[in-house]
Scaffold this motif. Structure first.
Motif, PDB file in Angstrom:
ATOM      1  N   ALA A  18       0.831  -1.209   0.000  1.00 28.99           N
ATOM      2  CA  ALA A  18       0.000   0.000   0.000  1.00 28.99           C
ATOM      3  C   ALA A  18       0.858   1.248   0.000  1.00 28.99           C
ATOM      4  O   ALA A  18       1.905   1.300   0.641  1.00 28.99           O
ATOM      5  CB  ALA A  18      -0.907   0.013   1.228  1.00 28.99           C
ATOM      6  N   GLY A  19       0.394   2.235  -0.710  1.00 25.33           N
ATOM      7  CA  GLY A  19       1.054   3.531  -0.719  1.00 25.33           C
ATOM      8  C   GLY A  19       0.103   4.597  -0.227  1.00 25.33           C
ATOM      9  O   GLY A  19      -1.058   4.329   0.102  1.00 25.33           O
ATOM     10  N   HIS A  20       0.615   5.818  -0.200  1.00 26.24           N
ATOM     11  CA  HIS A  20      -0.180   6.961   0.237  1.00 26.24           C
ATOM     12  C   HIS A  20      -1.451   7.045  -0.607  1.00 26.24           C
ATOM     13  O   HIS A  20      -1.402   6.939  -1.821  1.00 26.24           O
ATOM     14  CB  HIS A  20       0.665   8.228   0.092  1.00 26.24           C
ATOM     15  N   HIS A  21      -2.568   7.218   0.044  1.00 29.82           N
ATOM     16  CA  HIS A  21      -3.908   7.323  -0.551  1.00 29.82           C
ATOM     17  C   HIS A  21      -4.526   5.992  -0.955  1.00 29.82           C
ATOM     18  O   HIS A  21      -5.643   5.980  -1.462  1.00 29.82           O
ATOM     19  CB  HIS A  21      -3.956   8.292  -1.734  1.00 29.82           C
ATOM     20  N   GLN A  60      -8.568  -1.849  15.101  1.00 31.40           N
ATOM     21  CA  GLN A  60      -7.498  -1.811  16.100  1.00 31.40           C
ATOM     22  C   GLN A  60      -6.204  -2.421  15.533  1.00 31.40           C
ATOM     23  O   GLN A  60      -5.120  -1.845  15.679  1.00 31.40           O
ATOM     24  CB  GLN A  60      -7.926  -2.560  17.354  1.00 31.40           C
ATOM     25  N   ALA A  61      -6.329  -3.556  14.862  1.00 30.68           N
ATOM     26  CA  ALA A  61      -5.145  -4.211  14.296  1.00 30.68           C
ATOM     27  C   ALA A  61      -4.511  -3.376  13.187  1.00 30.68           C
ATOM     28  O   ALA A  61      -3.290  -3.207  13.151  1.00 30.68           O
ATOM     29  CB  ALA A  61      -5.529  -5.597  13.768  1.00 30.68           C
ATOM     30  N   ILE A  62      -5.332  -2.829  12.294  1.00 27.57           N
ATOM     31  CA  ILE A  62      -4.816  -2.024  11.186  1.00 27.57           C
ATOM     32  C   ILE A  62      -4.117  -0.770  11.704  1.00 27.57           C
ATOM     33  O   ILE A  62      -3.025  -0.418  11.241  1.00 27.57           O
ATOM     34  CB  ILE A  62      -5.947  -1.639  10.208  1.00 27.57           C
ATOM     35  N   LEU A  63      -4.737  -0.096  12.676  1.00 29.82           N
ATOM     36  CA  LEU A  63      -4.134   1.132  13.216  1.00 29.82           C
ATOM     37  C   LEU A  63      -2.796   0.864  13.885  1.00 29.82           C
ATOM     38  O   LEU A  63      -1.956   1.757  13.967  1.00 29.82           O
ATOM     39  CB  LEU A  63      -5.085   1.823  14.191  1.00 29.82           C
ATOM     40  N   SER A  64      -2.576  -0.358  14.362  1.00 28.79           N
ATOM     41  CA  SER A  64      -1.292  -0.689  14.984  1.00 28.79           C
ATOM     42  C   SER A  64      -0.199  -0.910  13.945  1.00 28.79           C
ATOM     43  O   SER A  64       0.981  -0.896  14.273  1.00 28.79           O
ATOM     44  CB  SER A  64      -1.428  -1.941  15.857  1.00 28.79           C
ATOM     45  N   ALA A  65      -0.605  -1.116  12.679  1.00 26.05           N
ATOM     46  CA  ALA A  65       0.351  -1.544  11.665  1.00 26.05           C
ATOM     47  C   ALA A  65       0.770  -0.464  10.670  1.00 26.05           C
ATOM     48  O   ALA A  65       1.924  -0.456  10.233  1.00 26.05           O
ATOM     49  CB  ALA A  65      -0.241  -2.732  10.894  1.00 26.05           C
ATOM     50  N   ILE A  66      -0.153   0.422  10.266  1.00 25.73           N
ATOM     51  CA  ILE A  66       0.162   1.393   9.222  1.00 25.73           C
ATOM     52  C   ILE A  66      -0.424   2.756   9.561  1.00 25.73           C
ATOM     53  O   ILE A  66      -1.376   2.859  10.335  1.00 25.73           O
ATOM     54  CB  ILE A  66      -0.361   0.942   7.830  1.00 25.73           C
ATOM     55  N   PRO A  67       0.127   3.819   8.953  1.00 21.97           N
ATOM     56  CA  PRO A  67      -0.436   5.153   9.185  1.00 21.97           C
ATOM     57  C   PRO A  67      -1.739   5.330   8.397  1.00 21.97           C
ATOM     58  O   PRO A  67      -1.808   4.972   7.221  1.00 21.97           O
ATOM     59  CB  PRO A  67       0.655   6.099   8.669  1.00 21.97           C
ATOM     60  N   ILE A  68      -2.734   5.867   9.056  1.00 17.36           N
ATOM     61  CA  ILE A  68      -4.027   6.158   8.435  1.00 17.36           C
ATOM     62  C   ILE A  68      -4.262   7.661   8.553  1.00 17.36           C
ATOM     63  O   ILE A  68      -4.060   8.240   9.621  1.00 17.36           O
ATOM     64  CB  ILE A  68      -5.165   5.376   9.133  1.00 17.36           C
ATOM     65  N   ASN A 138     -19.375  -0.225   8.479  1.00 18.44           N
ATOM     66  CA  ASN A 138     -18.340  -0.172   7.432  1.00 18.44           C
ATOM     67  C   ASN A 138     -17.405   1.025   7.630  1.00 18.44           C
ATOM     68  O   ASN A 138     -17.846   2.108   7.984  1.00 18.44           O
ATOM     69  CB  ASN A 138     -18.993  -0.051   6.055  1.00 18.44           C
ATOM     70  N   LEU A 139     -16.121   0.803   7.338  1.00 15.46           N
ATOM     71  CA  LEU A 139     -15.104   1.848   7.433  1.00 15.46           C
ATOM     72  C   LEU A 139     -14.234   1.820   6.187  1.00 15.46           C
ATOM     73  O   LEU A 139     -13.807   0.747   5.752  1.00 15.46           O
ATOM     74  CB  LEU A 139     -14.185   1.600   8.636  1.00 15.46           C
ATOM     75  N   LEU A 140     -13.968   2.987   5.631  1.00 16.02           N
ATOM     76  CA  LEU A 140     -13.041   3.094   4.515  1.00 16.02           C
ATOM     77  C   LEU A 140     -11.852   3.931   4.981  1.00 16.02           C
ATOM     78  O   LEU A 140     -11.984   5.122   5.272  1.00 16.02           O
ATOM     79  CB  LEU A 140     -13.713   3.740   3.300  1.00 16.02           C
ATOM     80  N   LEU A 141     -10.696   3.285   5.086  1.00 19.01           N
ATOM     81  CA  LEU A 141      -9.481   3.911   5.594  1.00 19.01           C
ATOM     82  C   LEU A 141      -8.615   4.380   4.433  1.00 19.01           C
ATOM     83  O   LEU A 141      -8.447   3.660   3.444  1.00 19.01           O
ATOM     84  CB  LEU A 141      -8.677   2.922   6.440  1.00 19.01           C
ATOM     85  N   SER A 142      -8.028   5.558   4.580  1.00 20.28           N
ATOM     86  CA  SER A 142      -7.079   6.054   3.593  1.00 20.28           C
ATOM     87  C   SER A 142      -5.684   6.006   4.223  1.00 20.28           C
ATOM     88  O   SER A 142      -5.457   6.564   5.298  1.00 20.28           O
ATOM     89  CB  SER A 142      -7.433   7.498   3.197  1.00 20.28           C
ATOM     90  N   VAL A 143      -4.775   5.349   3.519  1.00 20.65           N
ATOM     91  CA  VAL A 143      -3.415   5.167   4.026  1.00 20.65           C
ATOM     92  C   VAL A 143      -2.682   6.505   4.001  1.00 20.65           C
ATOM     93  O   VAL A 143      -2.748   7.252   3.025  1.00 20.65           O
ATOM     94  CB  VAL A 143      -2.651   4.112   3.192  1.00 20.65           C
ATOM     95  N   GLY A 144      -1.990   6.790   5.088  1.00 20.75           N
ATOM     96  CA  GLY A 144      -1.229   8.020   5.212  1.00 20.75           C
ATOM     97  C   GLY A 144       0.230   7.815   4.842  1.00 20.75           C
ATOM     98  O   GLY A 144       0.588   6.921   4.090  1.00 20.75           O
ATOM     99  N   VAL A 145       1.068   8.667   5.415  1.00 20.56           N
ATOM    100  CA  VAL A 145       2.502   8.667   5.135  1.00 20.56           C
ATOM    101  C   VAL A 145       3.251   8.351   6.424  1.00 20.56           C
ATOM    102  O   VAL A 145       2.964   8.909   7.472  1.00 20.56           O
ATOM    103  CB  VAL A 145       2.943  10.052   4.611  1.00 20.56           C
ATOM    104  N   ARG A 146       4.224   7.479   6.316  1.00 18.14           N
ATOM    105  CA  ARG A 146       5.075   7.172   7.470  1.00 18.14           C
ATOM    106  C   ARG A 146       6.007   8.346   7.698  1.00 18.14           C
ATOM    107  O   ARG A 146       6.723   8.779   6.788  1.00 18.14           O
ATOM    108  CB  ARG A 146       5.872   5.908   7.208  1.00 18.14           C
ATOM    109  N   MET A 147       5.972   8.890   8.920  1.00 12.87           N
ATOM    110  CA  MET A 147       6.733  10.096   9.215  1.00 12.87           C
ATOM    111  C   MET A 147       7.978   9.827  10.067  1.00 12.87           C
ATOM    112  O   MET A 147       8.703  10.750  10.374  1.00 12.87           O
ATOM    113  CB  MET A 147       5.832  11.106   9.927  1.00 12.87           C
ATOM    114  N   ASP A 148       8.205   8.596  10.463  1.00 13.33           N
ATOM    115  CA  ASP A 148       9.386   8.313  11.305  1.00 13.33           C
ATOM    116  C   ASP A 148      10.366   7.414  10.625  1.00 13.33           C
ATOM    117  O   ASP A 148      10.176   6.857   9.631  1.00 13.33           O
ATOM    118  CB  ASP A 148       8.973   7.704  12.639  1.00 13.33           C
TER     119      ASP A 148
END
Length: 148
Positions: A18-21, A60-68, A138-148
């Motif tokens: 996955a990439g940004h957006h 909860q699992a997704i938020l622990s793994a990637i930036p949203i 239902n939830l639609l998540l948009s992937v963010g950018v890793r900042m660290d």
């Protein structure tokens, strides 16, 4: 060894590409996952039995793994058999999960047909079908950018 809560190998593999957006749909048990998803989206079914697994557990699992960076919900209908007054109870669970993850993201209610349109784009890479029985989960998540 993974350091985050998400340990599902197929989901981790897809998220790794996955990439940004890119967008990820966490679908409740009533969502038409076979027909309402993007042309490149992979479907992972976690619907073991009614109520197991829930959308909030997947969130909860997704938020622990990637930036949203944003989260859309399907706006409730105001009349008809599926109408609700106010927010669905599950949205408060989501807000608590988002806050516990240390994020400042507001849920963005999106009209039902606009939500379906947002899911069916080429940026949609993953649908996780749950067995959540709550309406409008239902939830639609948009992937963010890793900042660290």
């Amino acid at each position: 060894m993974l350091r985050h809560q998400l340990i599902h190998p197929q989901i981790n593999g897809i998220l790794g590409t996955a990439g940004h957006h890119s967008s990820i749909l966490i679908a409740d048990g009533n969502y038409p996952a076979a027909t309402k998803r993007g042309p490149r989206s992979e479907l992972v079914s976690l619907n073991l039995m009614p109520g197991v697994v829930t959308c909030n557990q997947v969130l909860q699992a997704i938020l622990s793994a990637i930036p949203i960076e944003s989260i859309q919900t399907m706006e409730t209908e105001k009349d008809g058999p599926y109408a609700l007054e106010g927010d669905p109870p599950v949205w408060e669970e989501y807000r608590q999960t988002i806050q516990a993850a240390g994020l400042e993201i507001d849920l963005q209610p999106t009209e039902k047909w606009a939500f379906y349109d947002a899911v069916t784009t080429p940026d949609h890479i993953l649908t996780i079908q749950t067995a959540d029985q709550q309406r409008y989960a239902n939830l639609l998540l948009s992937v963010g950018v890793r900042m660290d």
